[in-house]
Design an enzyme around this catalytic site. Structure first.
Site, short mmCIF file in Angstrom:
data_model
loop_
_atom_site.label_atom_id
_atom_site.label_comp_id
_atom_site.label_asym_id
_atom_site.label_seq_id
_atom_site.Cartn_x
_atom_site.Cartn_y
_atom_site.Cartn_z
N ASP A 91 0.81 -1.16 0.00
CA ASP A 91 -0.04 0.00 -0.05
C ASP A 91 1.04 1.19 0.11
O ASP A 91 2.32 1.11 0.38
CB ASP A 91 -0.94 0.06 1.10
CG ASP A 91 -2.18 1.06 1.15
OD1 ASP A 91 -2.94 0.96 1.80
OD2 ASP A 91 -2.32 1.56 -0.04
N ASP A 265 -7.93 -7.45 0.82
CA ASP A 265 -6.72 -7.55 2.14
C ASP A 265 -7.55 -7.23 3.19
O ASP A 265 -8.54 -6.33 3.20
CB ASP A 265 -5.76 -6.90 1.83
CG ASP A 265 -5.75 -5.19 2.12
OD1 ASP A 265 -6.57 -4.51 1.65
OD2 ASP A 265 -5.55 -4.98 3.54
N CYS A 303 -12.23 -28.70 9.83
CA CYS A 303 -11.17 -27.74 9.30
C CYS A 303 -9.96 -28.47 9.47
O CYS A 303 -9.52 -29.14 10.38
CB CYS A 303 -11.02 -26.56 10.23
SG CYS A 303 -9.51 -25.55 9.93
N CYS A 305 -6.59 -27.36 9.50
CA CYS A 305 -5.79 -26.58 10.03
C CYS A 305 -5.08 -27.14 11.28
O CYS A 305 -5.45 -27.86 11.85
CB CYS A 305 -6.01 -25.29 10.11
SG CYS A 305 -6.78 -24.56 11.80
N CYS A 308 -7.21 -26.91 14.52
CA CYS A 308 -8.31 -27.78 14.46
C CYS A 308 -8.02 -29.34 14.46
O CYS A 308 -8.75 -30.07 15.19
CB CYS A 308 -9.43 -27.55 13.40
SG CYS A 308 -9.97 -25.88 13.45
N HIS A 334 -5.43 -20.51 12.18
CA HIS A 334 -6.77 -21.24 11.69
C HIS A 334 -7.55 -20.23 10.85
O HIS A 334 -8.07 -20.44 9.81
CB HIS A 334 -7.53 -21.45 12.83
CG HIS A 334 -9.07 -21.59 12.68
ND1 HIS A 334 -9.25 -22.79 11.80
CD2 HIS A 334 -9.94 -20.83 12.56
CE1 HIS A 334 -10.80 -22.55 11.52
NE2 HIS A 334 -11.15 -21.30 12.03
C1 LIG Z 1 -10.31 6.39 1.15
C2 LIG Z 1 -9.21 5.44 0.76
C3 LIG Z 1 -8.47 4.55 0.68
C4 LIG Z 1 -7.44 3.58 0.32
N1 LIG Z 1 -6.24 4.24 -0.02
C5 LIG Z 1 -5.20 3.34 0.37
N2 LIG Z 1 -4.01 3.70 -0.35
N3 LIG Z 1 -5.33 2.37 0.98
C6 LIG Z 1 -6.43 1.91 2.00
C7 LIG Z 1 -6.40 1.02 2.99
C8 LIG Z 1 -7.54 0.54 3.39
N4 LIG Z 1 -7.79 -0.10 4.58
C9 LIG Z 1 -9.12 -0.13 4.70
N5 LIG Z 1 -9.83 -0.83 5.69
C10 LIG Z 1 -10.99 -0.72 6.05
N6 LIG Z 1 -9.81 0.74 3.99
C11 LIG Z 1 -8.80 1.30 3.04
C12 LIG Z 1 -8.68 2.01 2.10
C13 LIG Z 1 -7.55 2.56 1.44
#
Ligand SMILES: CC#C[C@H]1NC(N)=Nc2cc3[nH]c(NC)nc3cc21
Length: 369
Positions: A91, A265, A303, A305, A308, A334
């Protein structure tokens, strides 16, 4: 395309595909465990691979502060540093600056902030974020964006999105094209369909090899999140991967795959594992609850894993109550295993054209508890 993305099956808006990157291939739809500070907490990389994960997420913000991107580059890059030889997506830092850093000062060129670790002063711009991700050696680099707070008025969301689109162009300009490595743009616009559309048009005009949807799962609720996805994904290029950032709970993954998302993610499986919460096919189970204290059964008899197959609920409860390190290790394993099993089930269902049945059976099992 400096990467390969092929899709060979569709079920409604859902796609089954394969992404080919410098460090390997990823079956999609895919879930990326979060490896924020060059580690998936409580897991050895070999164990993360054993859960079925094919790609990890790393963070520019954390690694620029400690040990620095330059140090990781000196040591051979992030893959070597953390002994993970499969793909890594990093990111770009904006979201973590907003959620973690102190004394943030935003201007049209970037953001200046204080480290949450030692208060030292730092600055991120699109160019510096791309440089850091290059030093780390990411397979997938994320454009540097301004993370719109939630909730935001239409005007606030428009101003923020338009700044992010300018930064997306600068990110593209700063990115060094090389085989197997790529740059994804991030769609902004909060919960406003017109702004989401404008952001998609701007990003596809700049041209990226993948598109992330940012700014969801920030408290808007699952129904609104799905509505925004339905207003956004149909306008994204069919031949590029789509990544929903920071999402989510198992039900979010099922619903978002159904609405055309290929990559996810989320910290939930690893973070909740450390606090004693197991994600299972029958919903979340809190192993700290006294009702497990004498229960000889496995967490999930279906499961495979290590948690489990080797231990009872009573033992997992004991580890949590005793604050033993093995507790977070087993539950993280898990949860990541379950998330990968859910993604494998989704991939199979899309391929077989049975996603609706899969989603219905999933919802029934979750409700059964
Ligand atoms: C507004 C905006 C935006 C996005 N911009 C970047 N660079 N990374 C993110 C990482 C996140 N993690 C979560 N978790 C709920 N939301 C995200 C949204 C972003």
């Amino acid at each position: 395309m400096t990467i390969g993305f092929e899709t060979w099956a569709k079920d409604g808006a859902a796609r089954r595909g394969r992404l080919t990157l410098a460090h390997g291939t990823i079956e999609t739809p895919a879930f990326m465990p979060v490896g924020t500070a060059a580690t998936v907490k409580a897991m050895r990389p070999e164990s993360v691979a054993e859960t079925g994960a094919e790609i990890l997420l790393g963070n520019t913000y954390h690694l620029m502060l400690r040990p620095t991107a330059e140090r990781i580059a000196e040591l051979g890059g992030l893959h070597r540093f953390m002994n993970w030889n499969k793909p890594i997506l990093t990111d770009s830092g904006g979201f973590q600056v907003m959620s973690l850093a102190g004394r943030r000062k935003l201007d049209k060129d970037g953001v200046t902030f204080q480290s949450h670790i030692d208060g030292s002063k730092h600055r991120l711009t699109p160019e510096r974020s791309i440089e850091i991700q290059h030093l780390l050696g990411s397979d997938i680099t994320m454009a540097f964006d301004e993370c719109t707070p939630h909730p935001a008025t239409h005007e606030q969301a428009a101003d923020s999105m338009r700044l992010s689109m300018k930064w997306a162009a600068r990110s593209k300009e700063a990115f060094t094209d090389r085989p197997g490595h790529t740059l994804f743009g991030i769609v902004q616009g909060s919960v406003y369909d017109d702004l989401r559309r404008e952001s998609v048009e701007a990003l596809t005009g700049i041209g990226f090899e993948g598109y992330a949807v940012g700014g969801l799962a920030v408290g808007e609720g699952q129904e609104e999140m799905f509505r925004v996805l339905e207003a956004t994904t149909p306008h994204l290029p069919d031949d590029a991967p789509r990544y929903l950032m920071g999402v989510g709970k198992p039900g979010d993954l099922v619903g978002a795959v159904t609405r055309g998302i290929d990559m996810f993610d989320c910290v939930l499986p690893s973070r909740s594992g450390r606090t004693g919460q197991a994600q299972t096919r029958r919903g979340p189970v809190n192993l700290r609850n006294a009702r497990h204290a004498a229960d000889p059964r496995p967490l999930d008899a279906d499961c495979a894993c290590p948690a489990c197959t080797g231990y009872s609920r009573a033992y997992l409860h004991h580890l949590q109550k005793a604050d033993e390190i093995l507790g977070p290790m087993l539950l993280t394993w898990h949860n990541l295993h379950y998330y990968q099993e859910l993604m494998a089930g989704l991939r199979g269902a899309v391929e077989a054209g049975t996603l609706a049945d899969f989603a219905a059976a999933f919802a029934e099992q979750q409700a059964a508890g």
